[in-house]
Design a protein around this motif. Structure first.
Motif, short mmCIF file in Angstrom:
data_model
loop_
_atom_site.label_atom_id
_atom_site.label_comp_id
_atom_site.label_asym_id
_atom_site.label_seq_id
_atom_site.Cartn_x
_atom_site.Cartn_y
_atom_site.Cartn_z
N LEU A 219 0.21 -2.51 0.52
CA LEU A 219 1.64 -2.49 0.24
C LEU A 219 2.09 -3.79 -0.44
O LEU A 219 2.85 -3.77 -1.42
N GLY A 220 1.62 -4.91 0.07
CA GLY A 220 2.00 -6.19 -0.50
C GLY A 220 1.58 -6.32 -1.95
O GLY A 220 2.34 -6.80 -2.79
N ALA A 221 0.35 -5.89 -2.27
CA ALA A 221 -0.13 -5.98 -3.65
C ALA A 221 0.72 -5.13 -4.58
O ALA A 221 1.09 -5.56 -5.68
N CYS A 222 1.04 -3.93 -4.15
CA CYS A 222 1.79 -3.01 -5.02
C CYS A 222 3.22 -3.49 -5.27
O CYS A 222 3.68 -3.52 -6.42
N VAL A 223 3.93 -3.84 -4.20
CA VAL A 223 5.34 -4.19 -4.38
C VAL A 223 5.48 -5.53 -5.11
O VAL A 223 6.41 -5.72 -5.91
#
Length: 414
Positions: A219-223
């Protein structure tokens, strides 16, 4: 024996220190057009400065943050602040874009204190207030990342040189040296019983063992990829016709997104009450709506400001939720699980900056926003897939820590 701080933990100080140091990653973004003009390079080449900052930050998270689990925090903090201040001064005097890129890479590698201060605050907080404390420190990081753009743009406009913004950042970072180290605990964990290489080699195992860490990392990488696409090209979009704004206007977006930064502080208490996944869903919806708003009215300053606010609120909420999810895994590995999470986050940010600069140069504003929207959509898919088996696997998971194996503590318990 559990290490304890010599003085009560000062969360507002940690938030301010996090704001000052994380600003070093973001304040160059509204200056990219001025850097391109001042060093006589193309906008695409100047965009490499933003990518260098993200790559350096990811390297620092990988190579330096794990030390916080066992090193002397006060000494580590002092060294990092001194190195960052020096690299900022080198960047301010850079004669060409290569020197500036190398100095940016160096200073962003050492300005990783925000990712050390966050686990310090989290593990020393009461379990029922972990999300709230992470949210307060996260608010400092959000304010630092957003307002730094305003300050750097204003300093550049007032002085007529982007170099002055780097000099101001060097002074602000150095000012923390006599204050911050003395207010930290001597150690976060036990003195190292394994080599530095073994500490780093153990990071993939943490990712393999802890499902909540895998979810948060994705999630952190995508957002953050979506976030970086937007902010890495915003200065170019605002400078181009028909808008034709300068660095000051680009930096002003940091000030105009202050409402979103303040609102993101609520993400911590909401994560304590409703869980990290619910906060992540809300954050993704907010970020997606912000990108849509900026895409449908690309030359409306009002729409761009509204879109930037929604994006900042959404991404900040997702990051707070992600850290609240993982920092309950255990004190002995707090800095290292945060390392894995933030490494994934800023690797995504570096790719987002690089892709955004290229897409904008070749295809324009809307293509860059479509790429950012695709990142948010992938993050939504991760949330949906992760939610299905969560209930059935929670009881079976175990956590391996320094002293052996213990049952994993479910989210929200101590």
């Amino acid at each position: 024996m559990s290490p304890t701080p010599a003085r009560p933990l000062n969360v507002p100080l940690l938030a301010v220190a996090g704001a000052v140091t994380v600003a070093n990653i973001y304040f160059p973004q509204p200056l990219l057009a001025a850097v391109a003009h001042g060093l006589d390079v193309t906008e695409r080449t100047a965009g490499l400065i933003a990518s260098a900052a993200q790559i350096g930050y990811a390297l620092g998270i990988l190579l330096l943050v794990p030390l916080a689990d066992s090193a002397r925090l006060r000494r580590l903090t002092s060294v990092l602040l001194a190195l960052t201040s020096t690299a900022l001064l080198v960047a301010a005097a850079a004669p060409d874009v290569l020197t500036l890129a190398v100095a940016t890479l160096a200073l962003s590698t050492t300005t990783v204190l925000p990712q050390i201060l966050t686990p310090v605050a989290a593990v020393l907080a009461d379990p029922g207030r972990r999300g709230r404390v992470v949210g307060l420190v996260g608010l400092g990081l959000t304010l630092g990342s957003t307002l730094s753009r305003t300050v750097s743009g204003a300093v550049t406009d007032a002085s007529g040189s982007w170099r002055c913004a780097y000099a101001v950042a060097a002074v602000a970072t150095a000012a923390l040296l006599p204050v911050l180290p003395r207010r930290l605990p001597e150690r976060l964990g036990q003195p190292a019983r394994t080599s530095y290489g073994a500490l780093l080699a153990g990071l993939p195992r943490l990712l393999a063992v802890h499902r909540e860490l895998r979810v948060s990392a994705l999630l952190g990488a995508c957002v953050f990829a979506a976030f970086s696409v937007f902010w890495s090209v915003l200065a170019f979009h605002l400078a181009a016709p028909p808008l034709g704004y300068g660095p000051g206007a680009a930096g002003l977006f940091g000030l105009l997104t202050l409402p979103a930064a303040l609102l993101s502080a609520a993400a911590g208490p909401l994560a304590d009450r409703y869980g990290a996944s619910a906060v992540s869903v809300g954050g993704l919806a907010c970020a997606g709506f912000g990108l849509t708003t900026a895409g449908f009215a690309p030359y409306s300053p009002v729409a761009l400001v509204a879109g930037a606010n929604l994006l900042v609120a959404g991404v900040s909420s997702c990051q707070v939720a992600g850290q609240a999810r993982i920092l309950g895994i255990g004190r002995a590995v707090a800095a290292r699980v945060n390392t894995v999470f933030m490494l994934a986050t800023f690797a995504g940010g570096a790719l987002g900056s690089l892709a955004g600069s290229w897409l904008y140069a070749v295809h324009g504003w809307l293509a860059a926003l479509l790429a950012a929207g695709a990142c948010v959509a992938v993050a939504g898919l991760v949330v949906v897939v992760a939610a299905r088996p969560a209930a059935s696997t929670c009881v079976r998971d175990v956590t391996r820590e320094a002293g052996g194996i213990r049952p994993r503590i479910p989210q929200g318990e101590s």
